[in-house]
Design an enzyme around this catalytic site. Structure first.
Site, PDB file in Angstrom:
ATOM      1  N   ARG A  25       0.842  -1.201   0.000  1.00  0.00           N
ATOM      2  CA  ARG A  25       0.000   0.000   0.000  1.00  0.00           C
ATOM      3  C   ARG A  25       0.876   1.250   0.000  1.00  0.00           C
ATOM      4  NH1 ARG A  25      -4.250  -1.343   3.616  1.00  0.00           N
ATOM      5  NH2 ARG A  25      -4.880  -2.607   1.842  1.00  0.00           N
ATOM      6  N   ASP A 205     -14.301  -4.229   7.966  1.00  0.00           N
ATOM      7  CA  ASP A 205     -15.225  -5.310   8.311  1.00  0.00           C
ATOM      8  C   ASP A 205     -16.010  -4.890   9.551  1.00  0.00           C
ATOM      9  OD1 ASP A 205     -12.269  -5.881   8.950  1.00  0.00           O
ATOM     10  OD2 ASP A 205     -13.277  -7.002  10.533  1.00  0.00           O
TER      11      ASP A 205
HETATM   12  N1  HPA Z   1      -9.215  -6.875  14.302  1.00  0.00           N
HETATM   13  C1  HPA Z   1      -8.051  -6.224  14.410  1.00  0.00           C
HETATM   14  N2  HPA Z   1      -7.596  -5.395  13.490  1.00  0.00           N
HETATM   15  C2  HPA Z   1      -8.354  -5.196  12.404  1.00  0.00           C
HETATM   16  C3  HPA Z   1      -9.573  -5.840  12.235  1.00  0.00           C
HETATM   17  C4  HPA Z   1     -10.022  -6.711  13.254  1.00  0.00           C
HETATM   18  O1  HPA Z   1     -11.104  -7.314  13.170  1.00  0.00           O
HETATM   19  N3  HPA Z   1     -10.082  -5.447  11.039  1.00  0.00           N
HETATM   20  C5  HPA Z   1      -9.189  -4.577  10.504  1.00  0.00           C
HETATM   21  N4  HPA Z   1      -8.149  -4.421  11.320  1.00  0.00           N
END
Ligand code: HPA
Length: 234
Positions: A25, A205
């Protein structure tokens, strides 16, 4: 000059650094956004880039994943390369239905159970704040550019697969909007080395609704966060 993990010359690192977790990235940001950029570190494949955004010199340096990795790189950049400001740009898993995928979160405080600060600074502060002035600047730029930004705390976890973490408690008691894995080390290094740090996160997410983004969707959505971070250093 070099450290065990960074081979750059001091003058090759800008005073302001953007830190994504992922080295690829960092490369994408340099290629898409920077002018006259050069590779300034290759140690361990953590390729870093220094160039110019709208005339302002900036280094894009990957942090790697987790508190120890962010701890090492941000410490060395602040302490040995005289970096003044670091903005982490990463992703978070949301702890609330009120956050949608791709929403942007500016971290106000980072909560962690990590012993990073105890080991390094003899501090048992498990809640550490971002730099208030840097956050104000980011909020201001977001407002001017009509970018919707939410603010709150995050849980800086040491374990990605932490099925035992009590999300309800973290959300209700510590007001954590989501989980990430690096801000706690970054904010502590900034505080104890008298520097400035902030952390911008895109919701990748949602741990309540179980929604997830694909890597392609993530790539596109991150552009808004990258542009906000870059415009906040001007
Ligand atoms: N946990 C920890 N770090 C993260 C998560 C998660 O679910 N999603 C993106 N970074």
């Amino acid at each position: 000059m070099a450290t065990p993990h960074i081979e750059s010359k001091k003058e090759d690192i800008a005073k302001i650094v953007l830190m994504p977790g992922d080295p690829l990235r960092a490369e994408m940001i340099a290629k898409n956004y920077l002018e006259n950029y050069r590779v300034v570190n290759k140690v361990r494949g953590m390729n870093a880039y220094t160039g110019f955004y709208k005339g302002k010199e900036v280094t894009i340096f990957p942090s790697g994943m987790g508190i120890p990795s962010m701890g090492i790189y941000s410490y060395e950049l602040f302490q040995f390369y005289d970096v003044e400001k670091i903005i982490r740009i990463g992703t978070t898993g949301a702890y609330t239905e009120n956050l949608n995928l791709f929403d942007l979160v500016l971290v106000e405080n980072s909560y962690s159970k990590s012993n990073y600060a105890l080991d390094l600074y003899d501090s048992d502060d498990h809640m550490i704040s971002a730099d208030i002035d840097l956050n104000a600047k980011i909020k201001n730029v977001a407002f001017q550019k009509d970018v919707l930004l939410q603010y709150g705390n995050v849980y800086s976890t040491e374990t990605f697969y932490d099925s035992h973490s009590n999300i309800k408690d973290l959300y209700e008691k510590y007001h954590c909007l989501g989980a990430e894995m690096e801000s706690y080390a970054l904010f502590h290094n900034a505080k104890f080395l008298n520097k400035k740090a902030a952390c911008l996160l895109t919701v990748s997410d949602n741990l309540i609704t179980k929604e997830e983004t694909t890597s392609e969707e993530r790539q596109n959505s991150l552009n808004q966060m990258i542009e906000l971070a870059l415009n906040s250093i001007l």
